[in-house]
Design a protein around this motif. Structure first.
Motif, PDB file in Angstrom:
ATOM      1  N   LEU A 161       0.746  -1.272   0.202  1.00 38.39           N
ATOM      2  CA  LEU A 161      -0.101   0.146  -0.285  1.00 38.39           C
ATOM      3  C   LEU A 161       1.098   1.110  -0.056  1.00 38.39           C
ATOM      4  O   LEU A 161       0.639   2.040  -0.802  1.00 38.39           O
ATOM      5  N   HIS A 162       1.595   1.337   1.110  1.00 38.67           N
ATOM      6  CA  HIS A 162       2.741   2.632   1.152  1.00 38.67           C
ATOM      7  C   HIS A 162       3.925   2.170   0.573  1.00 38.67           C
ATOM      8  O   HIS A 162       4.386   3.770   0.944  1.00 38.67           O
ATOM      9  N   LYS A 163       4.403   1.299  -0.100  1.00 36.98           N
ATOM     10  CA  LYS A 163       5.769   0.997  -0.803  1.00 36.98           C
ATOM     11  C   LYS A 163       7.184   1.901  -0.128  1.00 36.98           C
ATOM     12  O   LYS A 163       7.631   2.357  -0.018  1.00 36.98           O
ATOM     13  N   GLY A 164       7.116   1.581   1.975  1.00 44.97           N
ATOM     14  CA  GLY A 164       7.713   1.811   2.743  1.00 44.97           C
ATOM     15  C   GLY A 164       7.894   2.796   2.963  1.00 44.97           C
ATOM     16  O   GLY A 164       8.540   3.826   3.754  1.00 44.97           O
ATOM     17  N   TYR A 165       6.901   4.314   2.713  1.00 44.44           N
ATOM     18  CA  TYR A 165       6.688   5.574   2.674  1.00 44.44           C
ATOM     19  C   TYR A 165       6.464   5.246   4.387  1.00 44.44           C
ATOM     20  O   TYR A 165       5.777   4.635   5.286  1.00 44.44           O
ATOM     21  N   SER A 166       6.713   6.941   4.893  1.00 44.25           N
ATOM     22  CA  SER A 166       6.282   6.920   6.673  1.00 44.25           C
ATOM     23  C   SER A 166       5.044   7.696   6.951  1.00 44.25           C
ATOM     24  O   SER A 166       4.549   7.891   7.012  1.00 44.25           O
ATOM     25  N   THR A 167       4.429   6.719   5.871  1.00 39.66           N
ATOM     26  CA  THR A 167       2.570   7.461   6.438  1.00 39.66           C
ATOM     27  C   THR A 167       1.805   6.924   8.160  1.00 39.66           C
ATOM     28  O   THR A 167       2.893   5.846   8.531  1.00 39.66           O
ATOM     29  N   PRO A 168       1.049   7.104   8.564  1.00 41.33           N
ATOM     30  CA  PRO A 168       0.963   6.574   9.548  1.00 41.33           C
ATOM     31  C   PRO A 168       0.448   4.762   9.945  1.00 41.33           C
ATOM     32  O   PRO A 168       0.911   4.315  11.072  1.00 41.33           O
ATOM     33  N   ALA A 169       0.108   4.234   8.816  1.00 38.08           N
ATOM     34  CA  ALA A 169      -0.277   3.273   8.765  1.00 38.08           C
ATOM     35  C   ALA A 169       1.241   2.206   9.048  1.00 38.08           C
ATOM     36  O   ALA A 169       1.440   1.625   9.725  1.00 38.08           O
ATOM     37  N   HIS A 170       2.118   2.393   8.133  1.00 36.38           N
ATOM     38  CA  HIS A 170       3.574   2.434   8.194  1.00 36.38           C
ATOM     39  C   HIS A 170       4.096   2.535   9.819  1.00 36.38           C
ATOM     40  O   HIS A 170       4.845   2.095  10.532  1.00 36.38           O
ATOM     41  N   LEU A 171       4.007   3.570  10.245  1.00 42.44           N
ATOM     42  CA  LEU A 171       4.404   4.009  11.446  1.00 42.44           C
ATOM     43  C   LEU A 171       3.690   3.264  12.488  1.00 42.44           C
ATOM     44  O   LEU A 171       4.712   2.756  13.853  1.00 42.44           O
ATOM     45  N   ASP A 172       2.581   3.298  12.564  1.00 45.60           N
ATOM     46  CA  ASP A 172       1.851   2.449  13.273  1.00 45.60           C
ATOM     47  C   ASP A 172       2.438   0.613  13.273  1.00 45.60           C
ATOM     48  O   ASP A 172       3.146   0.335  14.844  1.00 45.60           O
ATOM     49  N   ALA A 173       2.948   0.096  11.796  1.00 47.85           N
ATOM     50  CA  ALA A 173       3.019  -1.263  12.199  1.00 47.85           C
ATOM     51  C   ALA A 173       5.123  -1.460  12.234  1.00 47.85           C
ATOM     52  O   ALA A 173       4.940  -2.434  13.453  1.00 47.85           O
ATOM     53  N   LEU A 174       5.470   0.026  12.620  1.00 45.54           N
ATOM     54  CA  LEU A 174       7.063  -0.306  13.253  1.00 45.54           C
ATOM     55  C   LEU A 174       7.038  -0.129  14.448  1.00 45.54           C
ATOM     56  O   LEU A 174       7.738  -0.809  14.994  1.00 45.54           O
ATOM     57  N   ASN A 175       6.003   0.511  15.195  1.00 41.05           N
ATOM     58  CA  ASN A 175       6.187   0.506  16.055  1.00 41.05           C
ATOM     59  C   ASN A 175       5.601  -0.727  16.888  1.00 41.05           C
ATOM     60  O   ASN A 175       5.688  -0.905  18.540  1.00 41.05           O
TER      61      ASN A 175
END
Length: 209
Positions: A161-175
């Motif tokens: 979905l976000h291709k690795g960019y720092s979207t809220p969903a990606h940051l949440d998954a990282l957390n």
């Protein structure tokens, strides 16, 4: 013989995960132009895919280079991008070496060291030069395809979905999950997630203040 010009551009300098991808494209001046070329960021995904197929079919030479997250962490994102540009350009120059002198136009304001031919940096080149436009399309499509594939190996992050960019969903998954091997640990949000301190809740005394 008409001079040959290689356009060079990249995709993926900013994301927190995945490779930076660089492409170089040399068009044959004797062949008809491809209609609809533009900066890849100005095109929808479906249009980029159509143009990608036309570019690889009609280009005299093209090359796509991936610099992976580990290499980015080792030498930093700028140097990784410049390395990819040099490798991509070396690939197309080798291909057209017997077709006459080739020069290059590189999107941006910096030229990589050790290039195999004369080159100029062209700020905003992905909106001004057709070969750079084509390179930007190849790089973007190749990277998006790669990130969709990598989603299959690390589905929790939704790289598709976000291709690795720092979207809220990606940051949440990282957390929640911490970094995976695709993440660039030299980038601050990934480094903080690896330390377990990203988005850490405030102490109760601060929360009630």
């Amino acid at each position: 013989m008409n001079a040959l010009v290689a356009g060079v551009d990249e995709a993926g300098r900013g994301p927190l995960a995945g490779p930076v991808v660089v492409a170089a494209v040399v068009f044959d001046p004797a062949r008809p132009r491809i209609n609809g070329l533009d900066d890849s960021k100005q095109l929808c995904a479906a249009r980029r895919e159509v143009l990608y197929a036309r570019i690889v079919e009609r280009a005299l030479a093209w090359r796509i280079v991936f610099i992976e997250a580990g290499e980015i962490d080792r030498i930093n994102i700028l140097q990784a991008t410049l390395l990819g540009m040099r490798r991509a350009l070396e690939g197309v120059v080798d291909t057209v070496g017997d077709r006459g002198t080739c020069s290059a136009r590189v999107d941006g304001n910096l030229l990589p060291p050790g290039l195999p031919c004369a080159a100029e940096a062209l700020v905003g080149g992905d909106a001004r030069d057709r070969s750079i436009m084509a390179a930007s399309i190849l790089a973007k499509v190749a990277r998006d395809r790669a990130m969709r594939e990598r989603h299959l190996h690390h589905p929790g992050y939704r790289f598709d979905l976000h291709k690795g960019y720092s979207t809220p969903a990606h940051l949440d998954a990282l957390n929640r999950l911490g970094p995976c091997p695709e993440h660039r640990r030299s980038f601050a949000p990934v480094r903080l997630a690896a330390q377990g301190s990203m988005f850490a809740p405030a102490p109760l005394s601060e929360a009630l203040a």
